[in-house]
Design an enzyme around this catalytic site. Structure first.
Site, PDB file in Angstrom:
ATOM      1  CD  GLU A  76      -2.486  -1.733   0.140  1.00 34.08           C
ATOM      2  OE1 GLU A  76      -2.556  -0.821  -0.794  1.00 34.08           O
ATOM      3  OE2 GLU A  76      -2.876  -2.715   0.181  1.00 34.08           O
TER       4      GLU A  76
HETATM    5  C1  LIG Z   1       2.423  -9.692  -0.310  1.00 34.29           C
HETATM    6  C2  LIG Z   1       2.187  -8.291  -1.044  1.00 34.29           C
HETATM    7  C3  LIG Z   1       0.854  -8.154  -1.478  1.00 34.29           C
HETATM    8  C4  LIG Z   1       0.766  -6.959  -2.396  1.00 34.29           C
HETATM    9  N1  LIG Z   1      -0.673  -6.422  -2.858  1.00 34.29           N
HETATM   10  C5  LIG Z   1      -0.771  -5.643  -3.872  1.00 34.29           C
HETATM   11  C6  LIG Z   1      -2.129  -5.347  -4.527  1.00 34.29           C
HETATM   12  O1  LIG Z   1      -2.995  -6.134  -3.987  1.00 34.29           O
HETATM   13  N2  LIG Z   1      -2.019  -4.560  -5.425  1.00 34.29           N
HETATM   14  C7  LIG Z   1      -1.102  -3.948  -5.973  1.00 34.29           C
HETATM   15  O2  LIG Z   1      -1.249  -3.220  -6.716  1.00 34.29           O
HETATM   16  N3  LIG Z   1       0.026  -4.005  -5.701  1.00 34.29           N
HETATM   17  C8  LIG Z   1       0.368  -4.940  -4.258  1.00 34.29           C
HETATM   18  N4  LIG Z   1       1.666  -4.981  -3.688  1.00 34.29           N
HETATM   19  C9  LIG Z   1       2.672  -4.197  -4.236  1.00 34.29           C
HETATM   20  C10 LIG Z   1       3.052  -3.327  -3.452  1.00 34.29           C
HETATM   21  O3  LIG Z   1       2.162  -2.246  -3.239  1.00 34.29           O
HETATM   22  C11 LIG Z   1       4.565  -2.768  -3.738  1.00 34.29           C
HETATM   23  O4  LIG Z   1       5.462  -3.764  -3.654  1.00 34.29           O
HETATM   24  C12 LIG Z   1       5.066  -1.639  -3.064  1.00 34.29           C
HETATM   25  O5  LIG Z   1       4.117  -0.450  -3.401  1.00 34.29           O
HETATM   26  C13 LIG Z   1       6.430  -1.408  -3.359  1.00 34.29           C
HETATM   27  O6  LIG Z   1       6.610  -1.213  -5.092  1.00 34.29           O
HETATM   28  P1  LIG Z   1       8.065  -2.315  -5.306  1.00 34.29           P
HETATM   29  O7  LIG Z   1       8.147  -3.459  -4.484  1.00 34.29           O
HETATM   30  O8  LIG Z   1       8.358  -2.286  -6.641  1.00 34.29           O
HETATM   31  O9  LIG Z   1       9.424  -1.504  -4.531  1.00 34.29           O
HETATM   32  P2  LIG Z   1       9.952  -0.307  -5.418  1.00 34.29           P
HETATM   33  O10 LIG Z   1       9.046   0.857  -5.949  1.00 34.29           O
HETATM   34  O11 LIG Z   1      11.039  -0.750  -6.234  1.00 34.29           O
HETATM   35  O12 LIG Z   1      10.953   0.112  -4.054  1.00 34.29           O
HETATM   36  C14 LIG Z   1      12.029  -0.295  -3.633  1.00 34.29           C
HETATM   37  C15 LIG Z   1      12.297   0.586  -2.348  1.00 34.29           C
HETATM   38  O13 LIG Z   1      12.842   1.994  -2.748  1.00 34.29           O
HETATM   39  C16 LIG Z   1      12.114   2.890  -2.248  1.00 34.29           C
HETATM   40  N5  LIG Z   1      11.612   3.888  -3.123  1.00 34.29           N
HETATM   41  C17 LIG Z   1      10.980   3.910  -4.524  1.00 34.29           C
HETATM   42  N6  LIG Z   1      10.634   5.075  -4.891  1.00 34.29           N
HETATM   43  C18 LIG Z   1      11.338   6.065  -4.151  1.00 34.29           C
HETATM   44  C19 LIG Z   1      11.243   7.221  -3.966  1.00 34.29           C
HETATM   45  N7  LIG Z   1      10.993   8.188  -5.077  1.00 34.29           N
HETATM   46  N8  LIG Z   1      11.769   8.217  -2.925  1.00 34.29           N
HETATM   47  C20 LIG Z   1      12.320   7.238  -1.918  1.00 34.29           C
HETATM   48  N9  LIG Z   1      12.612   5.855  -1.816  1.00 34.29           N
HETATM   49  C21 LIG Z   1      11.832   5.230  -2.929  1.00 34.29           C
HETATM   50  C22 LIG Z   1      10.836   2.193  -1.610  1.00 34.29           C
HETATM   51  O14 LIG Z   1      10.255   2.868  -0.325  1.00 34.29           O
HETATM   52  C23 LIG Z   1      11.360   0.861  -1.169  1.00 34.29           C
HETATM   53  O15 LIG Z   1      11.957   0.882   0.120  1.00 34.29           O
HETATM   54  C24 LIG Z   1       1.908  -6.238  -2.929  1.00 34.29           C
HETATM   55  C25 LIG Z   1       3.114  -6.474  -2.589  1.00 34.29           C
HETATM   56  C26 LIG Z   1       3.372  -7.557  -1.900  1.00 34.29           C
HETATM   57  C27 LIG Z   1       4.763  -7.953  -1.329  1.00 34.29           C
END
Ligand SMILES: Cc1cc2nc3c(=O)[nH]c(=O)nc-3n(C[C@H](O)[C@H](O)[C@H](O)COP(=O)(O)OP(=O)(O)OC[C@H]3O[C@@H](n4cnc5c(N)ncnc54)[C@H](O)[C@@H]3O)c2cc1C
Length: 620
Positions: free
Chosen positions: A443
């Site tokens: 989220e």
């Molecule tokens: C079990 C699970 C359930 C989920 N359920 C859903 C769902 O139902 N629907 C859905 O759409 N998604 C879902 N997600 C996805 C989840 O919302 C994303 O994993 C999350 O938003 C982070 O995206 P990412 O994993 O690509 O990490 P990334 O975006 O690659 O981020 C990696 C790190 O970099 C940091 N970061 C990235 N950009 C910035 C910035 N501009 N400034 C500072 N820090 C930054 C982040 O805070 C994080 O620490 C789910 C994920 C999991 C693991």
């Protein structure tokens, strides 16, 4: 006797004695409810949580979700739980009767959600997402879309999801690649892959309705060009019956650290060019619309922190009363001293107080946010409505980030109370930690939530939402400052709140002076400081109520000396409860709020070491 999940006496305290939600009964929307009705509903929810949902906690974790022949199955025990949950009308309990709900105040719906989530958050994900997706259609769908999808979703006949994330678009939804191609009949062909989709596929319901973010061909890049589509797993015929599969294929499910009963799926839309979606709302309004569900999910995720924390705490207290280890510190070196229950050791008491005070403060914060929704619904003027909604807008990111972070720390502390046994699967503590960890990530990660709070939340309505919140805290301080027992602690809250308010202004000034990196680099620290101040505020506010009630009990029972009061607390449950609420506020003020000013000063030092680090120096 504890239900080992949630302190329902504290739920009742926050709802009726602290927030006074009975004021809602004076309004047209809630005039048919009484306090007794709502307490009875909460009692039923507790029975459901304890007898139906909690038994799926360990079993669901052990069995997990399975992916076979392109289909996902949930743990077997979830089927009966889903049936009972849906039959009890819990899924849409907070919605109006016109759409099949019970019209409950949101504050009560939150309390129900806390009970079910504490029993098994993995299970809670299925109805939670279904409710959020149905809510989108409720708010933005046409009559036809509501008739086709929404009623069945609120009734739990079909389930829902939220489809934002893609392999190349996580935190940054500008990068969404899923496309929508216009069809002559006004519908769209959807093509793309969404990953990490919670409840993305399962066998609890015959159909799943996916709200999907996608870009209509030719629309501009970035979030401004994104629209949202209703994409059913199985197409729905005009008469409401199920038709052909809609070319939504499950690529697989994730193997995760926790919430193993919640299926996290990769969904391929339109692999065969036959996935049909209907536009929800206007074109290119996808982000605005999805924000409704994202905000609901953020609050749900903050509640997840509270849910895991409270279940962990209730177990930890019981264990601490039973586990015999070590002599009483007061026994000194007496060779005849008998080992005592670990709850007698000062360090265990400190841990339990840390857990208890955070939980109670977070509960008040979460329910306050729900109460803001109730008050905005029944507001008589636009200004009043805007103020209640302002609190909600400001606090949503704080609830999400603060409660999920502190929830995890509470679970970790609960594990420490169990010692080595807490680390082992025989006891539930390690699962609470595993299940809770995801709440700090999904989220929108807590880092991103903090940036949203600082970059958008603080400045909303020209800063009025934040100013109104600080004004509420000041009102409480004024009321409590001369309090005989809590005056000293209120002074600590005042210093902390002032320091936090000053830091807010410091951020504004730094931004104006072009030093925008200062608030960005320190956004997370600000979120934590603000969360601590809010929790401290709600604890002091609640302690004021509790102290008054405790004094009345002492008076009624003739406990007019410290000895008599101590004895009374031992066998009067109500007195013990109020005593505990006052103790939480005192502890939190001294343990946490005393550190706030120094943390604010540290932020003002404008240290940029993380930015000055060379990438090479991070890893030699
Ligand atoms: C079990 C699970 C359930 C989920 N359920 C859903 C769902 O139902 N629907 C859905 O759409 N998604 C879902 N997600 C996805 C989840 O919302 C994303 O994993 C999350 O938003 C982070 O995206 P990412 O994993 O690509 O990490 P990334 O975006 O690659 O981020 C990696 C790190 O970099 C940091 N970061 C990235 N950009 C910035 C910035 N501009 N400034 C500072 N820090 C930054 C982040 O805070 C994080 O620490 C789910 C994920 C999991 C693991």
């Amino acid at each position: 006797m504890s239900n080992l999940l949630v302190n329902t006496r504290d739920q009742e305290f926050v709802l009726f004695e602290q927030l006074g939600i009975d004021k809602l009964f004076e309004t047209e929307a809630f005039k048919d409810f009484t306090k007794d009705d709502l307490l009875m509903i909460l009692k039923e929810a507790e029975k459901l949580a304890v007898n139906v949902i909690a038994p799926t906690f360990a079993e669901g974790d052990k069995e997990g979700c399975k992916f076979k022949d392109g289909k996902v199955s949930v743990p077997k025990c979830f089927h009966e739980a889903w049936k009972k949950y849906v039959e009890g009308g819990w899924l849409a309990a907070g919605e109006s009767p016109e759409v099949g709900g019970q019209g409950l105040p949101r504050s009560i719906a939150f309390a129900v959600s806390e009970l079910v989530g504490a029993a098994n958050y993995s299970f809670q994900m299925y109805p939670g997402l279904t409710h959020g997706a149905a809510g989108l259609i409720h708010s933005y769908g046409t009559e036809e879309q509501k008739n086709k999808y929404m009623y069945k979703m609120y009734a739990g006949e079909w389930a829902g999801t939220m489809c934002l994330t893609e392999p190349g678009a996580g935190s940054d939804l500008n990068l969404v690649k899923t496309t929508a191609k216009r069809l002559p009949d006004g519908k769209f062909l959807i093509t793309g892959t969404k990953c990490f989709i919670s409840s993305g596929d399962h066998d609890l319901t015959p159909n799943i309705i996916h709200p999907v973010l996608a870009r209509i061909e030719g629309d501009p890049p970035g979030t401004k060009g994104i629209s949202i589509f209703i994409v059913p797993k199985i197409r729905v015929n005009d008469d409401g019956s199920l038709g052909e599969p809609n070319d939504v294929n499950t690529g697989g499910i994730e193997h995760k650290m926790g919430i193993k009963g919640s299926a996290t799926a990769t969904l391929n839309f339109g692999e065969n060019g036959k996935c049909i979606g209907e536009l929800l709302g206007g074109e290119r309004e996808g982000m605005k619309i999805m924000f409704q569900m994202m905000n609901e999910a953020r609050l749900g995720t903050g509640l997840q922190g509270l849910d895991s924390a409270t279940a962990s705490y209730e177990h930890a207290v019981q264990y601490a009363k039973e586990r015999i280890q070590g002599n009483d510190i007061m026994a000194g070196k007496d060779p005849n001293a008998k080992p005592v229950a670990i709850i007698n050791h000062p360090d265990i008491r400190r841990k339990l107080m840390w857990m208890k005070s955070h939980i109670e403060g977070m509960r008040s914060l979460c329910y306050f946010v729900a109460y803001c929704m109730d008050r905005s619904t029944v507001s008589k003027t636009e200004e009043e409505k805007a103020n209640w909604e302002g609190f909600l807008d400001l606090l949503t990111t704080v609830v999400k980030a603060y409660c999920s972070d502190k929830g995890l720390l509470v679970c970790s502390t609960g594990m420490d109370v169990y010692g080595g046994y807490g680390y082992c699967q025989e006891y539930p503590m390690e699962q609470y930690m595993r299940d809770e960890k995801i709440a700090t990530i999904y989220e929108g990660t807590n880092g991103i939530q903090s940036l949203t709070l600082v970059g958008r939340g603080l400045g909303q309505r020209k800063g009025m939402n934040a100013m109104n919140m600080f004004a509420e805290i000041q009102k409480n301080i004024k009321k409590m400052k001369e309090h005989k027992e809590l005056g000293k602690h209120t002074a600590i809250l005042e210093e902390a709140s002032n320091a936090c308010a000053e830091l807010t202004m410091f951020f504004v000034q730094a931004g104006k002076a072009g030093n925008f990196l200062l608030p960005i680099l320190n956004a997370y620290k600000f979120m934590e400081i603000f969360g601590d101040v809010l929790v401290g505020h709600f604890l002091i506010d609640g302690a004021g109520v509790a102290a008054e009630k405790l004094a009345a009990i002492y008076k009624a029972k003739g406990a007019d000396t410290p000895e008599k009061q101590k004895a009374l607390i031992k066998d009067d449950k109500e007195a013990a409860f109020y005593f505990g609420r006052v103790a939480s506020a005192k502890f939190f003020a001294v343990e946490i709020l005393t550190t706030v000013k120094a943390r604010c000063e540290a932020v003002k030092m404008d240290d940029k070491t993380p930015l000055e680090m060379s990438e090479e120096a991070f890893a030699y």
